[in-house]
Design an enzyme around this catalytic site. Structure first.
Site, mmCIF file in Angstrom:
data_model
loop_
_atom_site.group_PDB
_atom_site.id
_atom_site.type_symbol
_atom_site.label_atom_id
_atom_site.label_comp_id
_atom_site.label_asym_id
_atom_site.label_seq_id
_atom_site.Cartn_x
_atom_site.Cartn_y
_atom_site.Cartn_z
ATOM 1 N N LEU A 132 -8.821 -7.910 -5.284
ATOM 2 C CA LEU A 132 -8.886 -8.491 -3.940
ATOM 3 C C LEU A 132 -8.147 -9.826 -3.929
ATOM 4 C CD1 LEU A 132 -12.671 -7.955 -3.018
ATOM 5 C CD2 LEU A 132 -10.723 -6.511 -2.378
ATOM 6 N N ASP A 133 -7.613 -10.199 -2.753
ATOM 7 C CA ASP A 133 -7.042 -11.532 -2.588
ATOM 8 C C ASP A 133 -8.116 -12.585 -2.793
ATOM 9 O OD1 ASP A 133 -4.631 -10.361 -1.908
ATOM 10 O OD2 ASP A 133 -4.973 -10.523 0.252
ATOM 11 N N ARG A 134 -7.702 -13.785 -3.113
ATOM 12 C CA ARG A 134 -8.646 -14.872 -3.389
ATOM 13 C C ARG A 134 -9.644 -15.059 -2.250
ATOM 14 N NH1 ARG A 134 -6.246 -20.760 -3.320
ATOM 15 N NH2 ARG A 134 -6.319 -20.216 -1.110
ATOM 16 N N THR A 136 -10.498 -12.963 0.145
ATOM 17 C CA THR A 136 -11.178 -11.752 0.598
ATOM 18 C C THR A 136 -12.442 -11.591 -0.230
ATOM 19 O OG1 THR A 136 -9.105 -10.660 1.224
ATOM 20 C CG2 THR A 136 -11.004 -9.249 0.833
ATOM 21 N N ARG A 231 -3.693 -7.269 6.072
ATOM 22 C CA ARG A 231 -3.331 -8.501 6.765
ATOM 23 C C ARG A 231 -1.972 -8.371 7.457
ATOM 24 N NH1 ARG A 231 -3.907 -12.728 2.014
ATOM 25 N NH2 ARG A 231 -3.524 -14.241 3.699
#
Length: 290
Positions: A132-134, A136, A231
């Site tokens: 996951l993105d930081r 998220t 996104r």
């Protein structure tokens, strides 16, 4: 670690049989380079050895020692589920998943390594399956050894590992259910992804869960796994995620992208039982509903 199977068909080599158990070609190479072994009826054999019905096949996979370049972190780790092969954790927004130039000491991987050390595990290299993105939040699946990593990478390729997200997007989406099918690539002048004809194929399916005057709550299923896919896709249709500064989202109600990995399910490659996990919205996203 030892993994055991009983042979039930005739005419296969040990390598062919193990390939059917999810042991990839890359995995075979790793085993060969780290003194792993294949045993048939407790006797070491070559991968090309032919098997007979009733043979007992054992794969010995050497332990993975700790990488000295990855420090241990003992910061909190929210464990949702754990067994000898896999670890499911809940990642908070703001925590990077893997070490990088900006943070090498306290990422999710550092914390998982700290947990494995504390539990005196022999395999000390966490394998991230669902990154996951930081900013998220939500469920992350990790493999605790390289064979489990091989199993799950195959499930990702076969689309039997399913991840679902909840996202708050700006404005009102008119369609209750739709597919965003648009290729993505990195922008020429930034870190963001853009829709472009020369991009890689990307498909994002969504269902509207709730509408308000200023935003829409959607459930999202990814059919591909491109960087920033959710996104970038919602920005491309004029509805960037709330709080997503990189993609032009409104930051008045929340200051990070309003994206949460809430659902994870997959068939366990060892027990063959279906595993399903869900995680409620974190407080900052739950607050949007109130």
């Amino acid at each position: 670690m030892e993994f055991k199977w009983q042979v039930e068909t005739i005419g296969q080599s040990a390598k062919q049989f193990l390939a059917q158990q999810g042991v990839s070609h890359r995995m075979f190479s790793q085993i060969n380079h780290s003194n792993g072994q294949i045993l048939v009826n407790n006797v070491a054999v070559a991968p090309a050895t032919k098997l007979a019905v009733g043979d007992a096949l054992t794969l010995i996979v050497p332990a993975e020692p700790a990488d000295p370049n990855v420090p241990v972190s003992h910061e909190p780790l929210a464990i949702v589920s754990e067994d000898p092969n896999f670890l499911v954790v809940s990642k908070p927004a703001g925590l990077t998943v893997v070490p990088g130039p900006s943070n090498r000491t306290d990422t999710l991987v550092n914390r998982v390594k700290g947990h494995l050390v504390a539990e005196q595990e022999v395999n000390l290299v966490p394998h991230v399956i669902t990154r996951l993105d930081r900013d998220t939040s939500g469920l992350v699946l990790l493999a605790k050894h390289r064979l489990a990593n091989s199993w799950m990478n195959q499930e990702l390729a076969d689309h039997t590992l399913v991840k679902r997200y909840l996202a708050f997007v700006g404005g009102r989406l008119d369609q209750d259910h739709a597919m965003i099918d648009a290729p993505l690539r990195r922008a020429d002048d930034g870190f963001n992804q853009i829709v472009a004809d020369d991009g890689k194929p990307a498909q994002t399916e969504y269902w509207v869960k709730q509408r308000t005057a200023s935003f829409t709550l959607v459930e999202v299923l990814l059919h591909t796994g491109r960087t920033h896919q959710i996104r970038a896709h919602f920005e491309s249709i004029g509805h960037p995620l709330l709080g997503d500064a990189l993609y032009g989202g409104d930051q008045q109600l929340i200051t990070r992208q309003a994206l949460h990995a809430f659902h994870l399910d997959y068939p366990d490659p060892v027990t063959h039982q279906h595993q399903t996990f869900e995680q409620p919205l974190p407080d900052d996203m739950q607050h949007l509903l109130s």
